[in-house]
Motif scaffolding. Structure first.
Motif, PDB file in Angstrom:
ATOM      1  N   UNK A  72     -63.164  45.548 -45.498  1.00  0.00           N
ATOM      2  CA  UNK A  72     -63.550  47.010 -45.092  1.00  0.00           C
ATOM      3  C   UNK A  72     -63.509  47.060 -43.434  1.00  0.00           C
ATOM      4  N   UNK A  73     -63.739  46.111 -42.482  1.00  0.00           N
ATOM      5  CA  UNK A  73     -63.459  46.294 -41.276  1.00  0.00           C
ATOM      6  C   UNK A  73     -62.174  46.426 -40.706  1.00  0.00           C
ATOM      7  N   UNK A  74     -61.276  45.545 -41.519  1.00  0.00           N
ATOM      8  CA  UNK A  74     -59.810  45.466 -41.257  1.00  0.00           C
ATOM      9  C   UNK A  74     -59.257  46.845 -41.439  1.00  0.00           C
ATOM     10  N   UNK A  75     -59.727  47.419 -42.793  1.00  0.00           N
ATOM     11  CA  UNK A  75     -58.971  48.926 -43.180  1.00  0.00           C
ATOM     12  C   UNK A  75     -59.706  49.944 -41.935  1.00  0.00           C
ATOM     13  N   UNK A  78     -57.105  49.405 -38.881  1.00  0.00           N
ATOM     14  CA  UNK A  78     -55.828  49.455 -39.245  1.00  0.00           C
ATOM     15  C   UNK A  78     -55.492  50.979 -39.728  1.00  0.00           C
ATOM     16  N   UNK A  79     -56.267  51.347 -40.661  1.00  0.00           N
ATOM     17  CA  UNK A  79     -55.729  52.817 -41.254  1.00  0.00           C
ATOM     18  C   UNK A  79     -56.679  53.760 -40.928  1.00  0.00           C
ATOM     19  N   UNK A  80     -57.815  53.384 -40.294  1.00  0.00           N
ATOM     20  CA  UNK A  80     -58.652  54.559 -40.169  1.00  0.00           C
ATOM     21  C   UNK A  80     -59.850  54.944 -41.290  1.00  0.00           C
ATOM     22  N   UNK A  81     -59.582  54.391 -42.641  1.00  0.00           N
ATOM     23  CA  UNK A  81     -60.459  54.507 -43.684  1.00  0.00           C
ATOM     24  C   UNK A  81     -61.272  53.280 -43.651  1.00  0.00           C
ATOM     25  N   UNK A 141     -46.583  49.461 -48.616  1.00  0.00           N
ATOM     26  CA  UNK A 141     -46.202  49.742 -47.451  1.00  0.00           C
ATOM     27  C   UNK A 141     -47.484  50.253 -46.515  1.00  0.00           C
ATOM     28  N   UNK A 142     -48.385  51.012 -47.387  1.00  0.00           N
ATOM     29  CA  UNK A 142     -49.642  51.360 -46.701  1.00  0.00           C
ATOM     30  C   UNK A 142     -50.742  50.287 -46.707  1.00  0.00           C
ATOM     31  N   UNK A 143     -50.873  49.682 -48.029  1.00  0.00           N
ATOM     32  CA  UNK A 143     -51.963  48.610 -47.763  1.00  0.00           C
ATOM     33  C   UNK A 143     -51.391  47.092 -47.458  1.00  0.00           C
ATOM     34  N   UNK A 144     -50.171  46.971 -47.196  1.00  0.00           N
ATOM     35  CA  UNK A 144     -49.591  45.794 -46.634  1.00  0.00           C
ATOM     36  C   UNK A 144     -50.120  45.799 -45.391  1.00  0.00           C
ATOM     37  N   UNK A 145     -50.174  46.987 -44.465  1.00  0.00           N
ATOM     38  CA  UNK A 145     -50.804  46.627 -43.183  1.00  0.00           C
ATOM     39  C   UNK A 145     -52.352  46.051 -43.079  1.00  0.00           C
ATOM     40  N   UNK A 146     -52.871  46.259 -44.016  1.00  0.00           N
ATOM     41  CA  UNK A 146     -54.289  45.551 -43.980  1.00  0.00           C
ATOM     42  C   UNK A 146     -54.155  44.018 -44.422  1.00  0.00           C
TER      43      UNK A 146
END
Length: 916
Positions: A72-75, A78-81, A141-146
């Motif tokens: 949750x904290x990483x998201x 990284x993604x702002x969500x 691509x999107x979730x791989x950032x997390x």
């Protein structure tokens, strides 16, 4: 009544289960402040710390609260969500191997990161399965950032990857891909000759996105890898001659089902003619040995008696070309399966092209049941909950929405005819679009989409029409379907995985309107602020107009598909409206029949163009009809899995045997056991127990030994010995056979001999397994006839399949023994092998013949050599095709991607143009 009262007081079992997870969600929230205080490096260091705890024996469930809080904290960074609490509940459900039913727009893609991260920590791999390549690539691509932030690797499986790229993707911590790619890679792996060339690793955990679509809708359609068979054109011609001599009284046909069966007299006539043609073994057509002949006879009957020239097909340039019964168009390149096309070619006297033979196949039910832990997520699963539990042993858990749903679901509107209905729909859409309310229209087919488009054009309503051909383009258009006054027509599959945000979608608008700007620059940020303000202003107007209006032009045979369409509206607490329009011509209403009270009432009480006022009674009647169809479809899928379960047990044995052979340093013991059993069978057949030596079939035994073991033994002299018995003969033959093989082995290096034996074993195993699959296919086509003898077809199929499998194992033993005994090993330069055609990867519905392949085989498999040396995957060099499409015909494989770069197969793009 009492059940409803108890539910209102205590809540449903689903409510109680979700409530029981709240303490765990509270524990997860307890770590939030601590983790927020960590630096990025300290947060990323959580991963090795978790892995160390797992290595020390701590179970995953104990790590879950802290691991979920870490994601949750990483998201957030990284993604702002930031994951909502209800999303945490969804993550727990996924981790426990259950199905999370979450409404559209509740963030299922983000929920999956929780269970993915936790289950990837042991390092055994996690698969995330999606419905199309676009979603697989986008989510990876999107979730791989997390995952990358937390030190985990992400892979994605899409078409046109090399074996090495696939291997690397499967050995990442988390792998995204489509159900078809995963399934075909499994089948291909089990056709290879070296363990090192296999791309997948042992199954661990999978999350199936849109689980209802993959495990329900596509479940009755097996994945098949096929290749060219031996030429059987003479057999088709001989059977065709027999069928053309039958009289009308020799068979009974059902025009509606396009099925045909022989009468008793017809069966007798066919048996006599087949016998005189030398095609019948024994006297009875339905003896086990004649399974293939019965199959060919049935197809020839259908070709001659059911399929009409210039109606079902035409003959053009010496080829049989199918005519689409719905559009009347020629379907060049498509062929009927199961030998039916060859039977029609024999009927018309044109050149018979070889049929493709199944080399490997599996259903999604049996593929996904191989995962030790399987979970799924979708917006609609509750209506299919019994099937999910019966087949996959997965419970469905409905996750509450983050904010209450404000969408109004109105009762259905009924019209007398299709024309009246579509005219009424067009007027309704014009009224709602005029006040700025966006409208999403769901249709059941492309044809209905085009028909409605014509009515909207007559009403002067601007609109966009979508179908499920270009997933990425669809995502862009569907994402903007919530804009002021937008009218979007889509088939039920359209836009999956993409939210419809009221006022528009910032990400897609930036891609469409400012593609020249680079993300992260000041110009991009300034444009994003401006677009965000425009979206906010537009959203306010859309909310004032009532939110998204979802309009269904027809009820689907499954309530689940209707609920998927409804779910597009009312995202994240937005207001919305949904309504379905029906008429007596709809497929579903035909279930009631033309003479029912329901239909008579509608016809007698309605004027042309008039709509019946909405009625809860009629809406309930439609739901009842849907339940009947759902039950029938479930029975069909259950029947498919029952038949495939029989093959699956055998498939596991063969694939495990192949793996053992590839992993073993030497297969000497296995080959020796096969030789011993072969000798035992030959001696046992010639020297029955409790018989005298003078009763033995010595000449037959000697001929068998010469043919199978290349041995010429003085068995006659052994008969003069007083104590001779079958056991002594068996031992002497065995010793002679072992000695002959040992002499061959001595002439080769031990490593070479081991490789030779492995190759011979694998090639015979694959050859007989391929033949076995073909026989099982033919058996399944005809076994239903046993029902006329008051026998259960599935039980008969199980018994026959078991006998076939036993015979196959015996044939493998005998062929391996014969090959090694007769082989003369000489070392010469390997000859240049002629190129073989690409294997076909298909996804055909066995009941309807519909092709659900969806371009999955476009260039995904290169040429495969199946003779010694071991199986290799090689790709031909790309020829220089030039830029003129006129030069591509005949030089580009029809299943390869079109050189123009459209992403379609050549046969659907410039190849289709060339064919016309």
């Amino acid at each position: 009544m009492f059940g409803g009262l108890a539910k209102s007081i205590f809540g449903s079992s689903n409510d109680r289960y979700v409530k029981s997870l709240n303490p765990l969600v509270t524990r997860i929230a307890g770590f939030e402040s601590t983790l927020q205080a960590l630096s990025d490096e300290e947060l990323a260091a959580q991963t090795p710390r978790f892995r160390e705890r797992l290595a020390n024996g701590e179970p995953l469930d104990d790590i879950l609260p802290e691991a979920f809080a870490t994601v949750r904290e990483a998201s957030r960074r990284v993604t702002g969500m930031r994951h909502f609490d209800v999303q945490m509940i969804g993550g727990i459900v996924l981790h426990r191997g259950e199905i999370a039913e979450m409404r559209t727009g509740e963030g299922k893609t983000l929920v999956a990161t929780l269970a993915c991260y936790l289950n990837a920590l042991p390092g055994k791999g996690v698969h995330v399965v999606t419905v199309n390549d676009y979603l697989a690539s986008r989510d990876a691509q999107q979730m791989g950032r997390i995952y990358g932030f937390l030190g985990l690797s992400t892979g994605v499986i899409v078409p046109n990857l090399t074996d090495q790229q696939r291997h690397d993707a499967y050995h990442a911590d988390i792998t995204y891909g489509t159900n078809n790619e995963f399934g075909f890679d499994y089948l291909r792996d089990n056709m290879k000759y070296e363990r090192a060339s296999m791309v997948q690793r042992p199954f661990n955990f999978a999350i199936v996105d849109e689980v209802d679509s993959i495990l329900i809708d596509e479940a009755r359609t097996p994945l098949i890898i096929s290749g060219p068979t031996d030429d059987k054109s003479e057999l088709y011609k001989l059977v065709d001659v027999v069928v053309k001599q039958l009289a009308p009284e020799d068979y009974e046909k059902d025009e509606k089902q396009k099925s045909i069966i022989l009468t008793e007299d017809g069966t007798e006539r066919a048996e006599r003619m087949l016998e005189s043609a030398g095609l019948l073994q024994g006297e009875n057509l339905y003896d086990f040995e004649n399974t293939q002949v019965v199959h060919h006879l049935n197809q020839a009957l259908r070709a001659n008696m059911m399929f009409k020239r210039d109606t079902d097909y035409i003959v053009k340039d010496g080829k049989v070309i199918i005519i689409d019964e719905f559009t009347g168009r020629m379907m060049d390149g498509r062929r009927w399966s199961e030998g039916l096309h060859q039977a029609v070619e024999a009927k018309e006297g044109v050149n018979i092209e070889p049929e493709n033979q199944t080399m490997a196949s599996i259903t999604f039910q049996n593929y996904f049941r191989m995962y030790p832990k399987l979970s799924g997520m979708t917006g609609t699963a509750a209506t299919e909950a019994p099937e999910f539990f019966d087949i996959y042993k997965m419970n469905v858990v409905s996750i509450p929405t983050n904010v209450p749903v404000l969408r109004a679901d109105e009762d259905d509107v009924f019209y007398k005819s299709t024309e009246d209905k579509f005219r009424g729909i067009a007027r309704t859409i014009r009224e709602h679009a005029a006040k700025g309310q966006p409208v999403l229209v769901g249709t059941v087919s492309i044809e209905k989409s085009e028909l409605l488009s014509e009515f909207l054009s007559q009403e002067g309503v601007p609109h966009k029409v979508l179908n499920a051909r270009y997933h990425e383009m669809e995502a862009h258009i569907v994402a903007q379907a919530g804009r002021l006054g937008a009218v979007t027509i889509a088939t039920n599959m359209a836009g999956r995985g993409t939210d419809i945000q009221l006022g528009g979608n910032l990400e897609f608008r930036m891609q469409d309107e400012h593609s020249d700007l680079v993300e992260g620059t000041s110009e991009y940020d300034a444009a994003a602020v401006r677009v965000r303000e425009e979206i906010a202003a537009e959203k306010a107007k859309v909310l004032e107009a009532g939110g998204l209006f979802v309009l269904g032009t027809e009820r689907h045979e499954s309530r689940r598909i209707d609920n998927q369409l409804r779910g597009r509206s009312g995202r994240q607490g937005d207001p919305g409206l949904s309504r379905f329009y029906l008429c007596l011509d709809d497929e579903l209403l035909r279930i009631f029949g033309p003479d029912t009270l329901f239909a008579r009432m509608m016809r007698s009480n309605m004027e042309d163009g008039e709509a019946l006022p909405p009625s809860k009674w009629m809406t309930k009647a439609i739901e009842t009809a849907q339940k009947k169809v759902e039950a029938r479809n479930y029975d069909i899928r259950k029947q498919v899995v029952e038949y495939d379960d029989v093959m699956n047990d055998q498939r596991k044995v063969i694939y495990e045997q192949r793996a053992d052979i590839m992993d073993a340093e030497t297969v000497e013991d296995m080959v020796a056991d096969m030789r011993a059993e072969t000798v035992n069978g030959i001696v046992g057949a010639a020297c029955p127990p409790n018989s005298y030596p003078e009763q033995w079939d010595v000449e037959g035994m000697k001929a068998q030994l010469r043919g199978t073991l290349a041995l010429d033994l003085p068995i006659e002299t052994w008969l003069d010995e007083e104590a001779i018995d079958p056991e002594i003969v068996d031992e002497r033959v065995q010793a002679a056979a072992d000695e002959a093989v040992a002499a061959k082995a001595a002439s080769l290096e031990p490593e070479t001999w081991a490789q030779v034996q492995k190759s011979i074993l694998l090639q015979h195993l694959d050859h007989h397994w391929k033949e076995h699959l073909a026989t099982l296919d033919a058996l399944r086509q005809v076994v239903h006839l046993r029902a006329y003898a008051q026998k259960t077809p599935i039980n008969e199929y199980k018994q026959e399949a078991f006998s076939l499998f036993q015979r196959m194992l015996e044939a493998i033993r005998e062929d391996v023994t014969r090959t090694i005994a007769h082989a003369d090993f000489q070392f010469q330069p390997a000859p240049e092998l002629p190129p073989l055609p690409d294997f076909l990867t298909t996804h055909f519905d066995p009941l309807t013949g519909e092709d659900d392949t969806r371009d999955i085989d476009a260039g995904t498999l290169g040429l495969v050599t199946t003779t010694l040396p071991p199986l290799q995957i090689v790709r031909p060099e790309e020829p220089d095709l030039g830029e003129d499409p006129a030069n591509w015909e005949g030089r580009v494989n029809r299943n390869a991607p079109c050189p123009c770069g459209s992403g379609q197969k050549y046969k659907h793009c410039h190849g289709a143009v060339a064919a016309r």
